[in-house]
Design a protein around this motif. Structure first.
Motif, PDB file in Angstrom:
ATOM      1  N   ARG A  32     -64.810-139.499  42.794  1.00 48.74           N
ATOM      2  CA  ARG A  32     -66.356-139.208  42.319  1.00 48.74           C
ATOM      3  C   ARG A  32     -67.161-138.329  43.383  1.00 48.74           C
ATOM      4  NH1 ARG A  32     -68.397-141.680  38.409  1.00 48.74           N
ATOM      5  NH2 ARG A  32     -66.618-140.537  37.431  1.00 48.74           N
ATOM      6  N   TYR A  53     -65.797-134.658  42.915  1.00 47.47           N
ATOM      7  CA  TYR A  53     -65.697-133.914  41.468  1.00 47.47           C
ATOM      8  C   TYR A  53     -66.742-134.550  40.829  1.00 47.47           C
ATOM      9  CZ  TYR A  53     -61.409-132.041  43.182  1.00 47.47           C
ATOM     10  OH  TYR A  53     -60.447-131.372  43.866  1.00 47.47           O
ATOM     11  N   GLY A  54     -67.662-135.548  41.267  1.00 48.58           N
ATOM     12  CA  GLY A  54     -68.886-135.910  40.280  1.00 48.58           C
ATOM     13  C   GLY A  54     -68.104-136.532  38.980  1.00 48.58           C
ATOM     14  N   ASN A  55     -68.960-135.857  37.868  1.00 46.78           N
ATOM     15  CA  ASN A  55     -68.725-136.417  36.762  1.00 46.78           C
ATOM     16  C   ASN A  55     -67.674-135.199  36.069  1.00 46.78           C
ATOM     17  OD1 ASN A  55     -69.965-138.928  36.251  1.00 46.78           O
ATOM     18  ND2 ASN A  55     -71.819-137.990  35.721  1.00 46.78           N
ATOM     19  N   GLU A  56     -67.194-134.527  36.683  1.00 44.63           N
ATOM     20  CA  GLU A  56     -66.192-133.630  36.039  1.00 44.63           C
ATOM     21  C   GLU A  56     -64.912-134.235  35.855  1.00 44.63           C
ATOM     22  OE1 GLU A  56     -63.625-129.807  37.890  1.00 44.63           O
ATOM     23  OE2 GLU A  56     -65.392-130.266  38.933  1.00 44.63           O
ATOM     24  N   ASN A 112     -75.609-145.434  28.550  1.00 42.66           N
ATOM     25  CA  ASN A 112     -75.493-145.661  29.872  1.00 42.66           C
ATOM     26  C   ASN A 112     -74.599-146.907  30.333  1.00 42.66           C
ATOM     27  OD1 ASN A 112     -76.982-143.222  30.648  1.00 42.66           O
ATOM     28  ND2 ASN A 112     -78.764-144.477  30.124  1.00 42.66           N
ATOM     29  N   SER A 144     -71.004-148.700  30.558  1.00 45.18           N
ATOM     30  CA  SER A 144     -69.510-148.607  30.251  1.00 45.18           C
ATOM     31  C   SER A 144     -68.918-149.826  29.658  1.00 45.18           C
ATOM     32  CB  SER A 144     -68.978-148.759  31.818  1.00 45.18           C
ATOM     33  OG  SER A 144     -68.901-147.587  32.673  1.00 45.18           O
ATOM     34  N   GLU A 189     -65.682-145.455  31.139  1.00 41.42           N
ATOM     35  CA  GLU A 189     -67.093-145.295  31.809  1.00 41.42           C
ATOM     36  C   GLU A 189     -67.815-144.446  30.965  1.00 41.42           C
ATOM     37  OE1 GLU A 189     -67.755-143.229  35.598  1.00 41.42           O
ATOM     38  OE2 GLU A 189     -66.087-141.983  35.280  1.00 41.42           O
ATOM     39  N   TRP A 190     -68.994-144.780  31.029  1.00 45.07           N
ATOM     40  CA  TRP A 190     -69.893-143.842  30.588  1.00 45.07           C
ATOM     41  C   TRP A 190     -69.827-142.397  31.387  1.00 45.07           C
ATOM     42  CZ3 TRP A 190     -73.031-144.495  26.420  1.00 45.07           C
ATOM     43  CH2 TRP A 190     -74.032-143.760  25.922  1.00 45.07           C
ATOM     44  N   PRO A 191     -69.689-141.490  30.591  1.00 42.02           N
ATOM     45  CA  PRO A 191     -70.112-141.020  29.286  1.00 42.02           C
ATOM     46  C   PRO A 191     -69.049-140.855  28.433  1.00 42.02           C
ATOM     47  CG  PRO A 191     -70.122-139.029  30.657  1.00 42.02           C
ATOM     48  CD  PRO A 191     -69.898-140.173  31.416  1.00 42.02           C
ATOM     49  N   THR A 211     -72.497-151.199  35.203  1.00 45.19           N
ATOM     50  CA  THR A 211     -71.477-150.318  35.920  1.00 45.19           C
ATOM     51  C   THR A 211     -69.964-150.369  35.609  1.00 45.19           C
ATOM     52  OG1 THR A 211     -70.858-151.832  37.514  1.00 45.19           O
ATOM     53  CG2 THR A 211     -72.997-150.810  37.737  1.00 45.19           C
ATOM     54  N   GLN A 239     -63.916-138.405  34.726  1.00 46.91           N
ATOM     55  CA  GLN A 239     -64.518-139.560  33.920  1.00 46.91           C
ATOM     56  C   GLN A 239     -63.307-140.443  33.625  1.00 46.91           C
ATOM     57  OE1 GLN A 239     -66.702-137.837  30.632  1.00 46.91           O
ATOM     58  NE2 GLN A 239     -67.257-136.344  31.902  1.00 46.91           N
TER      59      GLN A 239
END
Length: 451
Positions: free
Chosen positions: A353, A356-359, A272, A274, A255-257, A229, A361
């Protein structure tokens, strides 16, 4: 040859046609930097171009060109390798782009300092110093092409900042400056006054030489460590960053991605996961293994000190190189420059997070600011629109995350606590006709300058 500007004809007569470059392709290339990291700056600056390019090889030539520019009131924009991200080296009002990359001599090395001309590449300088048992304190991830003068006038920190801080932390000991007036003056600057020439986009004077502190060469091992993680990666990096007995040059967390874009590392990285990218003193290996075990990490790659900067370099995927890889191999990627609050980093990340989620990173670089270990952040964003970008910036600020805006070419608006009043006064003294990189000073302040 058809010459539109009368001053161009006179410049060719003075310097010789071969020294005044008016080729459209060359002008396009040398009028630009890495401004395209920002879709906002790309739209604002893509049409800007110099009337000519000049590449002086001596201080006397620089002086002659500057005197001519003052006489004819022609704007002059100073350029190194053009690796800046904010349009620092882009001429907003045409004129002459003065490329200083031919002023690239190493002038003197002592036990504790090096004196060089501004056009010397940092990669060449670092290689030369390491061959003599010395090394630089800090340099940007673009060091293989970036110049000393470009870094001083357009940068802030980079590899080594985890140990030595940024440019303002006594990492520049002196500069030699030329004024832009009828009879250009050349003088040396030391002490606190140097700050008026750091990260100023070349607006207060032409930096021709610099004196930098150097250290004894360290044998640096490079590592990439992966974690299940991002929070585990951050916890590991934070603890390592605070262990003073481990000598560090780089602690970088992605962090991934984000690592999916790192083409040169794909064979080493696990999906997957980090990653933390490190440059540590060779003798720190055992302590590193213990800390990795504590946070259930795994070493994906180790590059021994014997191969330091020979071939693959982990620093090529850190700092804004991470943004560069994402921009090249992702879709509509850009970035921010942020500073999270120590002790609130996870709460702030969770809020962003959740919104905006993975918008957004996350990417952190551990540095020292006034001696305190700080997680500076260069988050990568999926760009949708200027409006959406500034909505995200506003949200970052609403949860207590500081933003230095990398989507403006205006000096001071990108942060770095610039002492604008002193910079403006120095510009008035050294560039009374406002010919050096005009348009980069914010309008309000520019108005006051010309009163």
């Amino acid at each position: 040859m058809v010459v539109v500007n009368m001053w161009l004809e006179k410049l060719m007569e003075l310097m010789g046609e071969d020294k005044v470059i008016v080729s459209q392709n060359v002008k396009e290339r040398l009028s630009k930097d890495y401004y395209w990291y920002s879709p906002v700056l790309y739209e604002e600056l893509k049409e800007k171009i110099a009337d000519c390019i000049m590449k002086p090889t001596t201080m006397d030539e620089v002086k002659e060109i500057v005197a001519f520019a003052v006489d004819h009131k022609v704007p002059v924009t100073i350029r190194g390798a053009g690796t800046g991200n904010y349009g620092q080296a882009i001429p907003l009002k045409g004129g002459i782009v003065l490329d200083l990359t031919m002023l690239n001599r190493l002038l003197e090395v002592t036990d504790q300092t090096v004196r060089v001309q501004a056009g010397m590449k940092l990669g060449v300088l670092e290689k030369s110093l390491r061959a003599q048992g010395k090394e630089l304190r800090i340099f940007p991830s673009t060091f293989m092409t970036a110049t000393v003068g470009g870094f001083l006038c357009g940068g802030s920190g980079g590899i080594g900042s985890i140990r030595w801080g940024n440019l303002w932390d006594q990492n520049i000991l002196g500069v030699t400056v030329m004024t832009v007036e009828e009879e250009p003056q050349i003088f040396d600057v030391a002490g606190e006054e140097i700050e008026q020439y750091i990260h100023n986009y070349g607006t207060t004077g032409i930096v021709l030489e610099a004196v930098l502190p150097i250290e004894n060469r360290t044998e640096w091992e490079q590592h990439i460590v992966s974690f299940h993680t991002f929070k585990e990666a951050i916890k590991f990096a934070d603890e390592l960053a605070h262990i003073e007995e481990v000598t560090k040059r780089l602690v970088s967390v992605c962090e991934w991605p984000i690592p999916t874009h790192f083409q040169g590392l794909k064979e080493y990285l696990q999906p997957n996961k980090s990653i933390v990218m490190l440059e540590l003193e060779e003798k720190s290996r055992e302590l590193l293994k213990q800390l990795i075990q504590k946070y259930a990490g795994a070493i994906d790659l180790t590059i021994p000190a014997s191969k330091y900067h020979r071939g693959l370099k982990v620093s090529d995927f850190t700092w804004n190189h991470a943004t560069l890889w994402a921009h090249k191999h992702g879709e509509n990627m850009t970035y921010l420059q942020a500073r999270f609050k120590v002790g609130q980093i996870f709460e702030q990340m969770d809020a962003i997070r959740g919104k905006y989620g993975n918008e957004v990173q996350f990417h952190f670089e551990y540095i020292k600011i006034k001696g305190e270990i700080t997680p500076a952040s260069l988050p990568v964003l999926i760009y949708q629109s200027k409006e959406r970008l500034y909505e995200i910036i506003d949200y970052f600020r609403s949860v207590g995350v500081e933003i230095n805006d990398p989507h403006t070419y205006l000096l001071g608006f990108g942060g770095y606590n610039l002492r604008m009043e002193e910079i403006l006064q120095k510009k008035k003294e050294n560039d009374p006709y406002d010919l050096l990189n005009p348009g980069k000073i914010p309008v309000k302040q520019e108005t006051r300058l010309n009163k």
